[in-house]
Design a protein around this motif. Structure first.
Motif, mmCIF file in Angstrom:
data_model
loop_
_atom_site.group_PDB
_atom_site.id
_atom_site.type_symbol
_atom_site.label_atom_id
_atom_site.label_comp_id
_atom_site.label_asym_id
_atom_site.label_seq_id
_atom_site.Cartn_x
_atom_site.Cartn_y
_atom_site.Cartn_z
ATOM 1 N N GLU A 256 0.855 -1.147 0.102
ATOM 2 C CA GLU A 256 0.067 -0.031 -0.027
ATOM 3 C C GLU A 256 0.860 1.137 0.057
ATOM 4 O OE1 GLU A 256 -3.117 2.245 3.085
ATOM 5 O OE2 GLU A 256 -2.761 0.002 3.168
ATOM 6 N N VAL A 257 1.903 1.390 0.690
ATOM 7 C CA VAL A 257 2.917 2.420 0.811
ATOM 8 C C VAL A 257 3.694 2.540 -0.296
ATOM 9 C CG1 VAL A 257 4.703 3.419 2.377
ATOM 10 C CG2 VAL A 257 2.808 2.304 3.359
ATOM 11 N N ARG B 221 2.749 1.859 -3.271
ATOM 12 C CA ARG B 221 2.042 2.429 -4.546
ATOM 13 C C ARG B 221 1.707 3.782 -4.288
ATOM 14 N NH1 ARG B 221 -0.484 -0.702 -7.848
ATOM 15 N NH2 ARG B 221 -0.384 -2.958 -7.848
ATOM 16 N N GLU B 222 1.482 4.403 -2.743
ATOM 17 C CA GLU B 222 1.320 5.677 -2.416
ATOM 18 C C GLU B 222 2.645 6.581 -2.991
ATOM 19 O OE1 GLU B 222 -1.507 4.721 1.267
ATOM 20 O OE2 GLU B 222 0.276 5.783 1.480
ATOM 21 N N ASP C 291 0.735 3.962 -8.754
ATOM 22 C CA ASP C 291 0.266 2.423 -9.287
ATOM 23 C C ASP C 291 1.002 2.045 -10.479
ATOM 24 O OD1 ASP C 291 -1.563 2.459 -7.234
ATOM 25 O OD2 ASP C 291 -3.134 3.223 -8.434
ATOM 26 N N ARG D 288 5.269 13.141 -5.583
ATOM 27 C CA ARG D 288 4.238 12.853 -4.951
ATOM 28 C C ARG D 288 4.378 12.962 -3.617
ATOM 29 N NH1 ARG D 288 4.771 8.738 -7.725
ATOM 30 N NH2 ARG D 288 3.362 9.161 -9.484
ATOM 31 N N ASN D 289 5.603 13.349 -3.074
ATOM 32 C CA ASN D 289 5.434 13.425 -1.663
ATOM 33 C C ASN D 289 5.659 14.806 -1.102
ATOM 34 O OD1 ASN D 289 5.555 10.480 -0.923
ATOM 35 N ND2 ASN D 289 7.773 10.444 -0.850
#
Length: 375
Positions: free
Chosen positions: A258-259, A261-262, A266, A332-333
């Motif tokens: 999950e992380v 992908r974040e 994806d 993204r971060n």
């Protein structure tokens, strides 16, 4: 006047979640020697000695003591170390202390592991008789038979037998008084902490039936039985005990995938998964569990900070394909192009101008692609 505390040993990171480890009657905190160092990788581990055992003063308890008295000493120790809430694991009498804490002080116990112990210890008479005998004769004869009570045939831990022989007889007898009076069977259904029970199948002192009784009564409890293990399973079968304890004590954290992908997106993860083969499957699983499931989920650093560190490390080692991926991850971060440029400029000082030159070229290409796609 300074309060007298249980002798103890603290290991592991001060910022880690606290884990208190309780010993069995007749042993010191050396009982945990094969387990505590491993647990201290992720936890602030506090091992303690019973009164009159190891380095603890004998006069911390007296005749007619209770398990509640011992639990009070453990809470005083935790308070002195600034520990408000803790995970707890204990063996035999140490396990009984954990049960008492979980019943009477639930706000302090985040999780509980009870190892080779019981909610009662076969009534008061055997312990009253043992206490009287120890007060009269001392501990030498009991210590001579410790191996038979603690381990399967042919196994011993001389240091623990020596701890037994060196314990203070009056304090040992007071601990027997505590075991004689202990019975929490009618309170077990009130334990709310996640609870693990570990039984040694060859344990003559607290057979598996004692642990099953607790497991049946505590809501949601888990029971693990260790083949070939006797009463001091922590010393005899440390790897098996660790195998049971690790998932029980694990910090709640988002799943690694999950992380991943974040942070990476994806599209990237889907491509990586599509390229996976039986040869690379274990490596992909390792990355998801370790890098993304443990390191990137650690709240000590923000994801922005982790991106800055990662960019620098990749430049230092010339991993420019990975750098391109992590420039996208940095955006993204939440890093701006200017902040990414500032990170790369600093690498020119500490990693070298040629490395930074290549890094700027890689980052410029990625940021230009971002502009072209309108992201």
């Amino acid at each position: 006047m300074t309060e007298k505390l249980l002798n103890h040993r603290v290991e592991g990171p001060t910022s880690g979640p606290a884990l208190l480890l309780g010993p069995s009657l007749g042993t010191s905190y050396a009982l945990w020697d094969k387990v505590a160092p491993e647990l201290s990788v992720t936890h602030r581990v506090v091992r303690w000695d019973l009164p009159g055992h190891g380095g603890s003063a004998a006069d911390l308890i007296g005749p007619g003591a209770s398990v509640g008295d011992l639990a009070g000493l453990v809470l005083a120790l935790a308070d002195s170390l600034g520990i408000e809430r803790f995970a707890y694991a204990g063996v035999s009498l140490g396990g009984a202390v954990g049960l008492h804490l979980a019943v009477h002080h639930p706000e302090r116990v985040s999780s509980l592991a009870v190892i080779c112990s019981s909610a009662h210890f076969n009534g008061s008479q055997p312990w009253e008789e043992r206490a009287e005998r120890v007060r009269r004769e001392g501990l030498d004869r009991l210590a001579d038979n410790a191996d038979a009570r603690w381990f399967t045939s042919g196994f011993t831990v001389p240091e623990l037998v020596r701890d037994h022989r060196d314990a203070d007889p009056e304090a040992y007898a007071a601990c027997c008084d505590a075991l004689a009076a202990f019975d929490l069977r009618d309170r077990l259904d009130g334990i709310l902490a996640p609870t693990l029970l570990i039984a040694g199948r060859q344990d003559p002192a607290t057979p598996p039936a004692h642990l099953r009784e607790i497991a049946d009564a505590v809501p949601g409890a888990t029971l693990v039985e260790l083949p070939g293990a006797s009463h001091l399973a922590v010393a005899q079968c440390p790897e098996a005990v660790l195998t049971a304890l690790r998932p029980h004590l694990g910090r709640p954290a988002p799943r690694g995938m999950e992380v991943r992908r974040e942070v990476l997106g994806d599209a990237h993860v889907d491509r990586a998964q599509a390229r996976q083969t039986p040869f690379t499957a274990r490596f992909q699983d390792f990355i998801s569990r370790y890098a993304w499931g443990e390191i990137w989920t650690d709240p000590t650093l923000s994801r922005r900070e982790r991106s800055m560190i990662t960019l620098t490390a990749l430049v230092a080692h010339g991993h420019y394909d990975e750098l391109a991926m992590h420039v996208r991850a940095a955006r993204r971060n939440g890093l701006t192009p200017e902040e990414i440029g500032a990170v790369l400029l600093q690498t020119a000082v500490y990693c070298g101008v040629p490395a930074a030159n290549s890094a700027f070229a890689t980052a410029q290409r990625v940021l230009a692609e971002e502009d072209d796609t309108g992201e």
